[in-house]
Structures are given as C-alpha cells and as structure tokens.
Design an enzyme around this catalytic site. Sequence first.
Site, PDB file in Angstrom:
ATOM      1  CB  CYS A 167       5.732 -20.564 -18.627  1.00  0.00           C
ATOM      2  SG  CYS A 167       6.794 -19.233 -19.184  1.00  0.00           S
ATOM      3  CG  ASN A 182       1.149 -19.209 -17.650  1.00  0.00           C
ATOM      4  OD1 ASN A 182       0.630 -18.893 -18.716  1.00  0.00           O
ATOM      5  ND2 ASN A 182       2.421 -18.997 -17.391  1.00  0.00           N
ATOM      6  NE  ARG A 189       1.035 -17.963 -28.771  1.00  0.00           N
ATOM      7  CZ  ARG A 189       0.418 -18.149 -29.928  1.00  0.00           C
ATOM      8  NH1 ARG A 189      -0.249 -19.263 -30.158  1.00  0.00           N
ATOM      9  NH2 ARG A 189       0.468 -17.232 -30.883  1.00  0.00           N
TER      10      ARG A 189
END
Length: 433
Positions: free
Chosen positions: A263, A211, A154
């Site tokens: 992302c 994700n 992250r």
Amino acid sequence: MKIAVVGSGYVGLVTGVCLADFGHDVVCIDKDAAKIEALRQGMVPIYEPGLDELLKSNVSAGRLSFSGELGDAVAAADVVFIAVGTPSRRGDGHADLTYVHAVAREVAEAVSGFTVVATKSTVPVGTGDDVAHIIATANPDADVAVVSNPEFLREGAAIEDFKHPDRIVIGIEDERAREVMMEVYRPLYLNQAPLQFTRRRTAELIKYAANAFLAMKITFINEVADLCEATGADVQEVARGIGLDNRIGPKFLHAGPGYGGSCFPKDTRALVKIGQDFDSPMRLVETTVAINDHRKRAMARKVIAACGGDVRGKTIGVLGLTFKPNTDDMREAPSLDIIRGLQDRGADVVAYDPQGMTAAQELMADISYADSAYDAARNADAVVLVTEWNEFRSLDLERLKSLMRAPVFIDLRNVYPPHEVERHGFTYVSVGR
Ligand SMILES: NC(=O)c1ccc[n+]([C@@H]2O[C@H](COP(=O)([O-])OP(=O)(O)OC[C@H]3O[C@@H](n4cnc5c(N)ncnc54)[C@H](O)[C@@H]3O)[C@@H](O)[C@H]2O)c1
C-alpha cells in the site's frame, strides 16, 4: 443482506469472511480459478492470522461461498464490493485502474434491481464517477448507487482491524445508499465504531491522505534516526520523547529500513500523481517518496560498512523478508532492495522468513533459503535482521555467534538493546542509536 465481493485477495477475502461473520450472505468472487478452487477446499491462499478458522466456520454456517463468475452473485446482491488490485501503473506511478474498470463493466451486465456498488480498492479521486459512468454506459437500465468505502485494515491484524475499526468511511452521492451501508456495518455501528458519511470524492481522498500521512511519519523518524547517528543521539528515546506528546502519538515512530508493502509505496506515488494532475502538488509526499526509495538501498550500504566496507565473497544471513511481520506479502519489501544491493557488491545471501519464502522465491531465485534463523547464520560473515518477526526477538545469541564466521549483527529494526548483543561479543549496528 446479500453481498458479492469481487476480488478475493488480502482485502476482498478478509472483507467477505468478516461480513459473513456479521451474518450476511456473502459470495467471494475471483477470476483466479486456482484461488477459488483452493478456497472451496477450505484452503486460505494467504497468511493472515485467524482467517482460516473464521472462513471455515462461516462456510459451515452456509453464509459464505466462492465463485469464479460474478453473474449470479451480482444479480442477487444488495451490495457489490469491488476489492481488486490497484497497483502502480508501469512507467508513471499512477494507480492502474484496469481491474476496477473491468469489474465495473462486468457488474453492469449482471446487476438486477437497485444495487449499491461499493469500491473498497484504493482508487484516485474521481474513480467513483468513472465507475458510475462505465455502468450507466454499458447498461442504461442499471439502477446502481456507486459508493466509496475505502479499507484501512492492516495485513497481519486484518480481522481485528475489520471488526474493530477506528472508523468506517463511506462516500455517497445517492442518499439511498446511506441506509444500505448502515445495514452492512450495523454490527460495528452498534459497537460504536464511528461511521463517517461524506461525499464520494472526499472518501476517496481520505484513504490516500491517511496512508501518505503515515508514510511521512515513518519517513520523518527515519531521517531523525540518521541525524541521531550523526550527532550521537538515540532515536528510540527521541521517538519516545515526542510520541508521549498526545498531538504526535507514539505509533509509526519506529526507525527502520524504510516503508514497503502493498500500500504505502504505490499509494504515495499515486497521490503525487493525483496532485500533479489537479495542479495541486503534494510536495511533502513527493519528498517522502524520494527519501524512502533512497533509504532502502542505503540500508545495503549500512550492512556493507558494518562488514568493513567490502562484502565480495562474504555470506550474509538475512532474517525476515516480508515487508512486516505476520504476513506473507513480499510486495515492495525493503528486503528486496537490500538484498539486491548486497548482491551487486558481490555478497552471497542466505535468507530465512517464517512465512514469506514461497513468495520470495518467485522474486529472488538467486539467493539461498534457510530453514531457520540459525540455519541462515551458519558460516555467515554477518546477520541482518530486516523484519521483526517475534521469533527473531529472543534469539539465542550465544548459539547464533557460535555458528557464524564473524560475529557481526545488523539490526535494522532496533529489536535488541545494544549492550545485550555486544555483551555476547558481537559487533552490533542498529538504526539511529
Ligand atoms: N493489502 C492491504 O493491506 C490493503 C489495505 C487497504 C486497502 N487495500 C487496497 O485494496 C485493494 C486490493 O488489495 P489486495 O492487497 O487485496 O490485492 P490482491 O492482489 O491481494 O487481490 C486482488 C484480487 O483481485 C482479483 N481480481 C482482479 N481482477 C479481477 C476481476 N476482474 N474479477 C475478479 N477478481 C479479480 C485478483 O485475482 C486478486 O485475487 C487495492 O486497491 C489495495 O490498495 C489493500
């Protein structure tokens, strides 16, 4: 081991620096000559806590260097990591693989001896097959094993995440790669980080599935927040009440203005396309994408409503621009849609962000930038907290109010207890409570 990392952005640079810190001999490569020049002078082109010091110490130790050309480093490498961008392709939302394919062609020309080529970029299922095919076609003598090694770090906590990962996923088709990749990650393996070896296509899908799941979790609590507003319930307490259930868990249950960043938006869109291509639609993810797109703009309407339904000629102070704290990354930040929505209704925007203003200025040249949160609040008709940087968590509310034209505080991250802000005479609006 000798390692070449191609692409020295948020992921490539952190990967290269951390692998050097494990004791490997690393060259970070980028085709952006200015970036390489800056790195050679010890300047880190991104804001990532702790990266500066770690980079300098590994350069001093002689384990880390930078290059604009991949030839020599790839020829010498045991492992080549591909860490270039895979943005959304303009028009259709597919992952744009132009950069990955270009690197594969360059690597094919340069490799020498058995080499593992590990893709760290987030890429659609089957990309490893493409990379292997490109290399074999360009250089039939190349002896490579193409591996998928998706990255889960992250931004803002990248070094900690790289060094203490929940898991390391490695997708292989050639058994020779197993030992090489175990050696790359040996320091973590010794620390008991689970290494999950799997097939290459599975590894590629794990990244997108992870994700998309997190994006769905955020979107779920955002919809629950709307229902809380409609029914008089409190989303913070609902999130706590469900998060204490071990099967659900408390993370990613913070209601807010919708997910953004480099992302989640592009990866959810890409997974939708992958599902369509394989005739296996990802309907939950399709809906998540639609809800989230709608939500960012809806936040502008929330601000306008808090200002009495009209912001024409009013000044709105915006606190926080980056998609989350502790990064300077502005890619697909909710602030972009919110500010555009306010401008479309005639508002003047004055914004402040601790690290994101340089990147923001390139995307939004037509707003004013302030030097501090208080500066952004000066003569404002409302202040909107968009990104929960620590320095916005304990604002001097009395001072803030004294600077403003009207005491309206919209807190899109639920940072403050409502009664505390209201006690200072503000009209306070937050999310889902
Ligand atoms: N940023 C994150 O938090 C994160 C986390 C996990 C995975 N990822 C994935 O990692 C990949 C990289 O993301 P990023 O955020 O680091 O991107 P980025 O845009 O910050 O960096 C990519 C870099 O690659 C360089 N590059 C492009 N083509 C090149 C070439 N042919 N040769 C050498 N360098 C080249 C660019 O100049 C740029 O510096 C993406 O697929 C992304 O989805 C990102």
